[in-house]
Design a protein around this motif. Structure first.
Motif, PDB file in Angstrom:
ATOM      1  N   GLY A 360      -0.661  -1.419  10.531  1.00 19.44           N
ATOM      2  CA  GLY A 360      -0.108  -0.437   9.738  1.00 19.44           C
ATOM      3  C   GLY A 360      -1.235   0.475   9.091  1.00 19.44           C
ATOM      4  O   GLY A 360      -2.156   0.676   9.851  1.00 19.44           O
ATOM      5  N   ASN A 361      -0.980   0.653   7.788  1.00 20.43           N
ATOM      6  CA  ASN A 361      -2.051   1.714   7.371  1.00 20.43           C
ATOM      7  C   ASN A 361      -3.141   0.957   6.466  1.00 20.43           C
ATOM      8  O   ASN A 361      -4.053   1.625   6.044  1.00 20.43           O
ATOM      9  CB  ASN A 361      -1.379   2.889   6.571  1.00 20.43           C
ATOM     10  N   HIS A 362      -2.954  -0.311   6.670  1.00 20.62           N
ATOM     11  CA  HIS A 362      -3.912  -1.212   5.817  1.00 20.62           C
ATOM     12  C   HIS A 362      -4.327  -0.642   4.431  1.00 20.62           C
ATOM     13  O   HIS A 362      -5.258  -0.794   4.000  1.00 20.62           O
ATOM     14  CB  HIS A 362      -5.199  -1.256   6.593  1.00 20.62           C
ATOM     15  N   CYS A 363      -3.002  -0.071   3.569  1.00 15.06           N
ATOM     16  CA  CYS A 363      -3.339   0.346   2.245  1.00 15.06           C
ATOM     17  C   CYS A 363      -4.601   1.130   2.185  1.00 15.06           C
ATOM     18  O   CYS A 363      -5.247   1.395   1.430  1.00 15.06           O
ATOM     19  CB  CYS A 363      -3.712  -0.801   1.205  1.00 15.06           C
ATOM     20  N   ALA A 364      -4.737   2.089   3.542  1.00 10.21           N
ATOM     21  CA  ALA A 364      -5.796   3.222   3.216  1.00 10.21           C
ATOM     22  C   ALA A 364      -5.411   4.372   4.064  1.00 10.21           C
ATOM     23  O   ALA A 364      -5.911   5.043   4.871  1.00 10.21           O
ATOM     24  CB  ALA A 364      -6.951   2.591   4.000  1.00 10.21           C
ATOM     25  N   GLU A 365      -4.315   5.127   3.353  1.00 12.83           N
ATOM     26  CA  GLU A 365      -3.657   6.253   4.150  1.00 12.83           C
ATOM     27  C   GLU A 365      -4.550   7.333   4.079  1.00 12.83           C
ATOM     28  O   GLU A 365      -4.671   8.093   5.248  1.00 12.83           O
ATOM     29  CB  GLU A 365      -2.304   6.616   2.990  1.00 12.83           C
ATOM     30  N   PRO A 366      -5.277   7.851   3.149  1.00 11.71           N
ATOM     31  CA  PRO A 366      -6.311   8.580   3.379  1.00 11.71           C
ATOM     32  C   PRO A 366      -7.370   8.670   4.440  1.00 11.71           C
ATOM     33  O   PRO A 366      -7.648   9.327   5.168  1.00 11.71           O
ATOM     34  CB  PRO A 366      -7.018   8.801   1.815  1.00 11.71           C
ATOM     35  N   LEU A 367      -7.666   7.442   4.491  1.00  8.22           N
ATOM     36  CA  LEU A 367      -8.686   6.968   5.588  1.00  8.22           C
ATOM     37  C   LEU A 367      -7.743   7.032   7.014  1.00  8.22           C
ATOM     38  O   LEU A 367      -8.423   7.556   8.054  1.00  8.22           O
ATOM     39  CB  LEU A 367      -9.121   5.464   5.537  1.00  8.22           C
ATOM     40  N   MET A 368      -6.505   6.665   7.200  1.00 13.12           N
ATOM     41  CA  MET A 368      -5.902   6.815   8.358  1.00 13.12           C
ATOM     42  C   MET A 368      -5.784   8.221   8.711  1.00 13.12           C
ATOM     43  O   MET A 368      -5.940   8.702   9.751  1.00 13.12           O
ATOM     44  CB  MET A 368      -4.366   6.213   8.273  1.00 13.12           C
TER      45      MET A 368
END
Lengths: 405, 153
Positions: A360-368
């Motif tokens: 998933g996005n690992h609660c780090a959308e901006p990093l994704m």
């Protein structure tokens, strides 16, 4: 350190999943619990449970002692100079919200700025956005390099106008595994008149944290990633800062006196601990801290380094597999993608072989977004992870790729 | 190495793998009457659906762009095929049956359209993946309803 002995201490590791032995590679999301933690919580419920800080009876006194002993254990774990600098929260997220709310609104002034990094968890982004919108504090984001390290020159440049009041960055990325140069970050922050805070949720699992040596001002972490229970986290902060900060939540336990006209606050740390706390979880956390310190960080770090090197070599040799994050200093968290398969499909296939990873996005959308992906698969290691489990992951990933080719 | 993942063939049937890799309807329509996006914030799946209507207001064509797993792409592609020629009410009814099927694995009133969607029924054994299969449908229904965004959360 003998991993087989350690594994025997974790009852869950003898489970089978869909008929296969459990290979738990999701400790970065939440770690499994040793028998000592489970027993401490059960024992407290069976023999001495009562509310804390208020009863005058035997049970309450025993429970208060056990709960407060966790504060001493946490202070020892972080080498805090003063046990009153340990504030219990629900988790790291609440710890960072506490600082954003209390230090942010109480001490920072509109027009000042907070610096975070491009590889933060949402818990170290959103509280600052809320502070920005409510209080007029600017939010600045320090970029990362393509290797996934903090761009130190760009970071320092963000502080040069002297407006930055607080730097809040991760001590170890939950996506890239990158360990940030905490001492250097503190030096730069202080040289420009800013306080320094770390999200240590991942870092404290893998290496010793000495807040006095780091010289930082705030340090947040959570119990459930350190082999302890959910529902209990820690904010460490310098005593003079805690004393200057207004309370976060109001209620019982955090007051000195209450009238309808006015209330006065309890001493730190209780000023920040409104309401009945997570008593059993606190007691469990002490058992987790004792367990970790009993093994020792030196052994834990050596084991993790060996696992990480092995995993990087094995995963790196898989055709079409890309690893995200190539920091020099890194911990046992590895994000990857296969060219032929989406991360969710990879996770489902691995699960069928008893291998638990996160996708998933690992609660780090901006990093994704910075990495140019929507999601990755992530394997993260704990003290009970074995080389054989990493081999099983690599072997299975090879077959996953064939399945989707 | 099919043996390793034999039990996964219920989920990843050949048609799913094939549609996931090479969707027939996986492009934006040049001319369209309605569009909406679907977003699953928990896993990062995103889909946008475009719909063109026939003069009688039934669906003439559906196209989509998806960034997601094999299940969500295959589901979008099979959806685009089965909703062709259907009215808005028909499509909503089909979605209701489809949703039941991916949640329970059974399809009590299985007509031809549902048989076409049946390869996705295996998803019911994977509760965390059900949303992957339903996300394109949420986006399609949002497009038909004139709302711009849908979430499968």
């Amino acid at each position: 350190m003998n991993v087989d002995d350690i594994r025997r201490d974790f009852p869950i590791l003898s489970q089978t999943i869909r008929g296969k032995p459990l290979i738990y590679l999701d400790s970065g999301a939440s770690a499994q619990k040793p028998r000592a933690v489970i027993d401490a919580m059960v024992n407290a419920m069976e023999t001495q449970y009562a509310n804390v800080h208020r009863g005058l009876h035997w049970m309450s006194e025993r429970t208060t002692d056990a709960y407060e002993a966790t504060r001493d254990a946490a202070a020892k774990l972080m080498n805090a100079g003063d046990r009153a600098e340990i504030v219990f929260t629900r988790n790291s997220t609440e710890a960072m919200n506490l600082v954003a709310h209390s230090y942010g609104r109480g001490i920072l002034k509109a027009g000042q700025a907070v610096v975070i990094s491009a590889m933060e968890h949402h818990s170290n982004i959103v509280p600052w956005q809320m502070l920005r919108d409510a209080h007029g504090v600017e939010l600045r984001v320090a970029p990362i390099t393509d290797a996934g390290e903090l761009d130190m020159a760009a970071f320092e440049a963000l502080l040069e106008d002297g407006k930055v009041g607080l730097v809040s960055v991760t001590h170890m990325s939950n996506v890239l595994g990158t360990v940030t140069p905490a001492e250097r970050i503190v030096q730069i922050a202080h040289a420009h008149g800013a306080k320094a805070m770390f999200d240590g949720s991942q870092a404290i699992v893998h290496r010793p944290i000495d807040v006095q040596a780091l010289g930082c001002d705030f340090y947040a972490w959570t119990g459930h990633k350190l082999y302890g229970p959910t529902g209990i986290g820690v904010l460490w902060a310098r005593r003079e800062l805690l004393e200057a900060m207004p309370p976060f939540l109001g209620g019982g336990d955090m007051i000195s006196s209450v009238t309808f006209e006015k209330s006065t606050w309890a001493q730190v740390p209780h000023k920040f601990e409104a309401g009945t706390p997570a008593i059993l979880e606190g007691i469990g956390l002490k058992a987790a801290i004792d367990y970790v310190l009993g093994i020792g960080y030196e052994a834990l770090a050596a084991h993790e380094l060996a696992l990480t090197d092995h995993a990087l070599a094995r995963l790196g040799a898989i055709e079409g597999l890309k690893i995200y994050g190539r920091a020099q200093d890194r911990g046992g968290v590895i994000s990857f993608m296969l060219d032929k398969a989406h991360a969710h499909d990879v996770a489902t296939l691995l699960d069928r072989q008893g291998i638990a990873v996160r996708a998933g996005n690992h609660c780090a959308e901006p990093l994704m977004r910075r990495l140019g992906v929507d999601s990755t698969a992530r394997a993260s290691f704990g003290m009970y992870t074995t080389m054989a489990e990493i081999d099983a992951l690599a072997d299975t990933l090879n077959r996953v790729r064939e399945f989707f080719t | 190495m099919a043996d390793t993942f034999d039990d996964l063939r219920d989920l990843y049937q050949e048609v799913i793998l094939d549609r996931g890799r090479h969707p027939r309807h996986g492009q934006r329509l040049e001319t369209f009457d309605a569009t909406a996006k679907g977003d699953n914030p928990m896993c990062g799946d995103r889909v946008q659906v475009w719909v063109a209507f026939a003069p009688d207001s039934t669906i003439a064509e559906t196209g989509f762009e998806a960034r997601g797993c094999a299940i969500s792409v295959a589901s979008a592609d099979l959806m685009a095929e089965t909703v062709q020629g259907r009215s808005k009410a028909d499509t909503a009814a089909l979605f209701a049956s489809f949703r039941d099927m991916v949640r329970t694995g059974v399809c009590p009133a299985c007509d031809t359209a549902m048989e076409q969607l049946a390869p996705l029924s295996g998803v019911h054994e994977y509760p965390s993946r059900v949303k992957c299969a339903t996300l394109p449908w949420h986006a399609l229904i949002a497009a038909l309803d004139g709302t711009k965004e849908a979430s499968s959360e």
